[in-house]
Design a protein around this motif. Sequence first.
Motif, PDB file in Angstrom:
ATOM      1  N   ARG B  60      22.918  28.047  -4.453  1.00 29.20           N
ATOM      2  CA  ARG B  60      21.762  28.386  -3.627  1.00 29.20           C
ATOM      3  C   ARG B  60      20.541  27.509  -3.932  1.00 29.20           C
ATOM      4  O   ARG B  60      19.725  27.227  -3.053  1.00 29.20           O
ATOM      5  CB  ARG B  60      21.413  29.859  -3.878  1.00 29.20           C
ATOM      6  CG  ARG B  60      20.294  30.368  -3.032  1.00 29.20           C
ATOM      7  CD  ARG B  60      20.111  31.855  -3.241  1.00 29.20           C
ATOM      8  NE  ARG B  60      18.884  32.302  -2.609  1.00 29.20           N
ATOM      9  CZ  ARG B  60      18.487  33.562  -2.571  1.00 29.20           C
ATOM     10  NH1 ARG B  60      19.235  34.489  -3.119  1.00 29.20           N
ATOM     11  NH2 ARG B  60      17.363  33.886  -1.993  1.00 29.20           N
ATOM     12  N   ASP B  64      17.201  25.541  -1.724  1.00 32.89           N
ATOM     13  CA  ASP B  64      15.969  26.312  -1.862  1.00 32.89           C
ATOM     14  C   ASP B  64      14.764  25.379  -1.973  1.00 32.89           C
ATOM     15  O   ASP B  64      14.508  24.778  -3.015  1.00 32.89           O
ATOM     16  CB  ASP B  64      16.088  27.200  -3.111  1.00 32.89           C
ATOM     17  CG  ASP B  64      14.905  28.150  -3.256  1.00 32.89           C
ATOM     18  OD1 ASP B  64      13.893  27.952  -2.559  1.00 32.89           O
ATOM     19  OD2 ASP B  64      14.992  29.072  -4.087  1.00 32.89           O
ATOM     20  N   TYR B 256      11.210  35.866  -7.953  1.00 37.04           N
ATOM     21  CA  TYR B 256      12.563  36.241  -7.537  1.00 37.04           C
ATOM     22  C   TYR B 256      13.081  37.460  -8.305  1.00 37.04           C
ATOM     23  O   TYR B 256      13.808  38.284  -7.770  1.00 37.04           O
ATOM     24  CB  TYR B 256      13.535  35.075  -7.712  1.00 37.04           C
ATOM     25  CG  TYR B 256      13.507  34.080  -6.580  1.00 37.04           C
ATOM     26  CD1 TYR B 256      13.670  34.489  -5.255  1.00 37.04           C
ATOM     27  CD2 TYR B 256      13.330  32.726  -6.827  1.00 37.04           C
ATOM     28  CE1 TYR B 256      13.643  33.576  -4.221  1.00 37.04           C
ATOM     29  CE2 TYR B 256      13.310  31.802  -5.798  1.00 37.04           C
ATOM     30  CZ  TYR B 256      13.464  32.234  -4.492  1.00 37.04           C
ATOM     31  OH  TYR B 256      13.439  31.336  -3.471  1.00 37.04           O
TER      32      TYR B 256
END
Lengths: 275, 295
Positions: B60, B64, B256
């Motif tokens: 990911r 990002d 996050y």
Amino acid sequence: MKKKLGIGKAFLYTILVLYAIVTMIPFLWALSSSFKTLEEIVSGTISFIPKHFTLDNYKQIFIEQQMFPRWLFNSVIIAVTVTLLNLLFNSMAGYALARLQFPGKKSIFIIILAVLMIPAQVTMIPNYLILKQLGWLNSYQGMIVPTMINATFIFMMRQFFINFPKELEEAAALDGLSRIGTFFRIVLPLARPALAAQAIFVFMGSWNDFMRPLIVLSDPELFTLPLGLNSFKGQYISYWNYIMAASMVFTLPVLVIYIFFNRYFIKGISFTGGK
Amino acid sequence: MKKKAWREAGTGYLLLAPTLFVLLLFIIGPIVFAVFLAFHKVQLLGTSTFEFVGFDNFKRMAGDLRAKIALWNTVKYVVIVVPCQTMLALVLAATLNAGLKGQKFFRIVYFLPTLTSSAVLTLIFMWMYNQNGLINHLFHAIGLPTYNWLGDPKVALNAIMMMNIWSTAPFFMVIYLAALQDIPDSLYEAAELDGASAIQKFWYVTVPYLRPVTSFVVIMGLIGTFQLFDQSYIFSAGSGGPNNSTLTVVLLIYQYAFKTLGTMGYAAALAFVLAIIILIATLVQRRFSKEESLY
């Protein structure tokens, strides 16, 4: 030759004085702003001496903002407890690693050294989950227990005890004192200089810590000063006079401690950093 | 004899008990747990659930954009701040060590920023960085351009850099100061006989002698700057703004992990990558300074 030395010295003094000014300005500016009226603050005039000297900002933060004394109290409780526990536990561990023989000693020492190199961010998230599981979020123990030892100072205490004269301990043993008794009655009192340096650093670290309380504490009643100050800023966003007064109240205890322990400070740093 | 050995071992473990407890529960356990988290999707609603997702969290990162911005900001910050604070610390220490009067006083003054909490320092600097604030007034007075320090994405990170060089250099200065006192006078005397000037003595005697300490200072600086968090958090009220210009890797990890739902595992993976970056930077620095000292 003599004249040249004079010029060189004048140059060095210039550097020293200029940098002292650069260091002092932010503090003096904050101090002077904390005694100014809001009118003067927003007018944008630059003067280090307040036009209308006022203590209202300090009154305001202590009376209107009733949380402020509470935050101060939380910070003191946590920092003092953490410091005392660190002094005790780090010395105990350092002494065991320096003087006693037992299986697994070497591996434990290596693990402690390795832990020094792990950045706090790696353990931050799991720590949060563990504290949550224990029900220790939003509590004093959630702030205190995970920080009640410190690998750096265990290492430092071990070095200190290795260089400690063995004869004293042997004499105490002959007098019938047990290992633990020797440690608490003979060794620890003589380790005072090392403990003083450690105390200052641990206290400052806990007092000034921002990230751990930010993660562990969410109830404003339990906030420590750095966190309180940050939420205070959000509340009084353009009242810089209040914010500066609060900042000054926060800084004062550390300054007092520093002036008292200045000697140990420099020693402590050269001890950890020199070699 | 055997009994004595047993007793000594018992005492050893007893003295180490608190350390082992914290070490296992809050350091080693969490490290293992962190590896586990990095490969899972974590949900914290009600009871926590962990779903194995393999390398998804790591994959990911490639897509990002904010992670890239955070990494770029952090690297820029490290590359500028570490050399500046190291040089400033060295110059200040050498000046303080020159045997001038009032050293003690200057030492105390210089050390003030190191004592003060990052929260207080950041607030003081935000007050000075105000558009109509002290720094712009000073800049204007000496003919420099003024900036919107807090609001302009182009300068916000620089504002944090300036503040941090100012606040961290004195700490390293004290480390240098301790090391300077170990340099044997005979080295300077020999240099003097060879007709070296003060600057030459500094450059050819002091700087090479301090190389091991410099290595230590740079490593500590690297570790500290890579972990920049408090300042950018307070500066941007937790957002990393304006326009992501003060977003650092640690601030992103924090966001996050604790501010968005369902991304805690991803945050753990990011923390892992950060740890590896710091480790590599430290090793590279070591390699570098070792090679230098061969000559």
